[in-house]
Design a protein around this motif. Structure first.
Motif, PDB file in Angstrom:
ATOM      1  N   ALA A  22      13.988   4.797   9.871  1.00  0.00           N
ATOM      2  CA  ALA A  22      13.805   3.889   8.734  1.00  0.00           C
ATOM      3  C   ALA A  22      12.835   3.611   8.322  1.00  0.00           C
ATOM      4  O   ALA A  22      11.800   3.577   9.402  1.00  0.00           O
ATOM      5  N   PHE A  23      12.893   4.247   7.331  1.00  0.00           N
ATOM      6  CA  PHE A  23      11.180   3.653   6.276  1.00  0.00           C
ATOM      7  C   PHE A  23      11.638   2.521   4.909  1.00  0.00           C
ATOM      8  O   PHE A  23      12.470   2.163   4.510  1.00  0.00           O
ATOM      9  N   PHE A  24      10.637   1.467   5.036  1.00  0.00           N
ATOM     10  CA  PHE A  24      10.571   0.506   3.739  1.00  0.00           C
ATOM     11  C   PHE A  24       9.442   0.188   3.110  1.00  0.00           C
ATOM     12  O   PHE A  24       8.811   1.136   3.207  1.00  0.00           O
ATOM     13  N   ARG A  25       9.819  -0.236   2.572  1.00  0.00           N
ATOM     14  CA  ARG A  25       9.036  -0.420   1.647  1.00  0.00           C
ATOM     15  C   ARG A  25       9.238  -1.644   0.171  1.00  0.00           C
ATOM     16  O   ARG A  25      10.509  -2.042   0.416  1.00  0.00           O
ATOM     17  N   LEU A  26       9.000  -2.177  -0.373  1.00  0.00           N
ATOM     18  CA  LEU A  26       8.640  -3.084  -1.898  1.00  0.00           C
ATOM     19  C   LEU A  26       9.512  -2.496  -2.656  1.00  0.00           C
ATOM     20  O   LEU A  26       9.726  -2.279  -3.211  1.00  0.00           O
ATOM     21  N   ASP A  27      10.638  -3.702  -2.781  1.00  0.00           N
ATOM     22  CA  ASP A  27      12.010  -3.555  -3.109  1.00  0.00           C
ATOM     23  C   ASP A  27      11.909  -3.309  -5.384  1.00  0.00           C
ATOM     24  O   ASP A  27      11.755  -4.362  -5.902  1.00  0.00           O
ATOM     25  N   GLU A  28      11.043  -2.476  -5.414  1.00  0.00           N
ATOM     26  CA  GLU A  28      10.561  -2.523  -6.951  1.00  0.00           C
ATOM     27  C   GLU A  28      12.206  -2.771  -8.251  1.00  0.00           C
ATOM     28  O   GLU A  28      11.890  -2.437  -9.243  1.00  0.00           O
ATOM     29  N   THR A  29      13.531  -2.154  -7.281  1.00  0.00           N
ATOM     30  CA  THR A  29      14.167  -2.273  -8.392  1.00  0.00           C
ATOM     31  C   THR A  29      14.778  -4.473  -8.565  1.00  0.00           C
ATOM     32  O   THR A  29      15.773  -4.313  -9.499  1.00  0.00           O
TER      33      THR A  29
ATOM     34  N   ARG B 109      12.959  -3.354   0.816  1.00  0.00           N
ATOM     35  CA  ARG B 109      14.269  -1.919   1.504  1.00  0.00           C
ATOM     36  C   ARG B 109      13.868  -1.188   1.879  1.00  0.00           C
ATOM     37  O   ARG B 109      12.535  -1.236   2.165  1.00  0.00           O
ATOM     38  N   ARG B 110      15.081  -0.480   2.439  1.00  0.00           N
ATOM     39  CA  ARG B 110      14.825  -0.238   3.549  1.00  0.00           C
ATOM     40  C   ARG B 110      15.937   1.589   3.132  1.00  0.00           C
ATOM     41  O   ARG B 110      16.653   0.961   2.666  1.00  0.00           O
ATOM     42  N   SER B 111      14.932   2.034   3.921  1.00  0.00           N
ATOM     43  CA  SER B 111      15.996   3.814   3.384  1.00  0.00           C
ATOM     44  C   SER B 111      16.027   4.436   4.901  1.00  0.00           C
ATOM     45  O   SER B 111      15.009   4.990   5.416  1.00  0.00           O
TER      46      SER B 111
ATOM     47  N   GLU C 293       0.676  -1.166   0.015  1.00  0.00           N
ATOM     48  CA  GLU C 293       0.052   0.463  -0.379  1.00  0.00           C
ATOM     49  C   GLU C 293       1.064   1.344   0.412  1.00  0.00           C
ATOM     50  O   GLU C 293       0.097   2.533   0.056  1.00  0.00           O
ATOM     51  N   GLY C 294       2.638   1.223   0.338  1.00  0.00           N
ATOM     52  CA  GLY C 294       2.572   1.988   0.403  1.00  0.00           C
ATOM     53  C   GLY C 294       4.115   1.980   1.274  1.00  0.00           C
ATOM     54  O   GLY C 294       4.221   1.069   2.259  1.00  0.00           O
TER      55      GLY C 294
END
Length: 337
Positions: free
Chosen positions: A74-81, A66-68, A33-34
């Motif tokens: 720390a934020f996480f999202r699905l790793d689109e790469t 993926r973590r940034s 969802e984001g």
């Protein structure tokens, strides 16, 4: 996210092992969802921070998320790469949205986003008076946004990078045209405003990063378009920022810079931290040339009647020379209704 037709056995096995646990599957469903922080996930899932962090570590090691970093957050999202992120997106898409557990998670996610939006609006209200005063000095924002959209033209399946994204407004207008959209800002509070605004606009998959405009955390050549909107006048070394922005462009990519033309409003230095009182056409075109770009558009943004306000706003567009032949430079005014 592009879905691969096949996956290697290593990617598939790693993904299955990482996702094959209830909490981690719920995390993947939420991240579809984001972007979310560790704190967001602990609030939604009702579990401790160390436990959530361990689950996220396993998902990241498997290439699913993926973590940034954003300051202390720390934020996480699905790793689109990578293929792992595509696999994770497929898993999330297969889940039954009416499942009671997942539905309850989404309700709590909505509450977290509402709270985040309230915090962001509180911050923005504290600075809005100064922003409103500055906006009265130049052409309306809608005219500038329309000028940028006209300069962008059609989007591409590639990526757009918005440097100094602020409230995220430019991404609201431009992101839907591109396959990937990323905003960078040095200010954590402004990123909170942008995140809330983009979620409200239904653009929760736009990536937002806290970063240094002089040392961007992306691979060279990763974007088809880079936008630097009303940022250069705050910088000690704007030429260096232009070179770093140009380095992000893929062959034939475009860099759009929007900023003030030269002016004499000294109060902007003392009261609003402006380091430069505008830029000439030749100055920006020169920095473009040094960065390997051809300036194919250099125009003042005006209203249809010719008004531009006390602070003239300029738009420059540079094209990467590795593919394009050098087109002639246009020097007329850009009129926007």
């Amino acid at each position: 996210m592009r879905q691969p037709t096949t996956l290697s056995s290593d990617v598939l096995l790693a993904g299955l092992r990482a996702a094959g646990e209830e909490t981690r599957l719920r995390i993947l469903a939420l991240l579809s969802e984001g972007e979310l922080s560790v704190s967001d996930l602990t609030d939604i899932l009702g579990q401790s921070q160390p436990r959530i962090s361990r689950h996220l570590k396993l998902l990241a090691e498997a290439g699913l998320v993926r973590r940034s970093r954003e300051g202390a957050w720390a934020f996480f999202r699905l790793d689109e790469t990578g293929a792992g992120g595509a696999f994770a997106a497929s898993l999330a898409a297969w889940l039954d949205r009416s499942d009671p557990v997942l539905a309850a998670d989404r309700e709590r996610l909505s509450a977290v986003r509402t709270s985040r939006a309230e915090v962001a609006q509180s911050y923005f209200a504290s600075v809005a008076r100064d922003w409103d005063r500055l906006r009265t000095l130049h052409v309306p924002d809608h005219a500038v946004e329309a000028a940028v959209e006209a300069a962008v033209g059609d989007g591409t399946p590639g990526g757009v990078l918005d440097l100094g994204t602020g409230t995220g407004r430019m991404l609201e207008r431009i992101a839907p045209k591109f396959g990937r959209a990323v905003g960078v800002d040095a200010n954590h509070a402004m990123l909170a405003v942008a995140r809330a605004n983009l979620e409200k606009a239904g653009l929760s998959r736009v990536e937002l990063r806290q970063g240094d405009i002089y040392a961007l955390p992306f691979a060279r050549g990763a974007f088809d378009l880079v936008i630097v909107h009303q940022v250069l006048h705050f910088l000690d070394d704007p030429g260096r920022a232009v070179r770093e922005a140009a380095a992000m462009l893929s062959p034939g990519g475009r860099l759009i810079v929007v900023d003030f033309a030269p002016h004499e409003m000294e109060f902007l230095r003392t009261e609003h931290a402006h380091r430069r009182l505008g830029f000439s056409r030749a100055q920006i075109a020169g920095w473009f040339s040094e960065a390997g770009l051809t300036c194919d558009l250099a125009e003042e943004v005006t209203l249809a009647g010719g008004g531009s306000g006390q602070l003239p706003v300029m738009l420059w567009r540079g094209r990467d020379r590795r593919i394009q032949a050098d087109p002639p430079v246009r020097q007329d005014n850009l009129e926007v209704a």
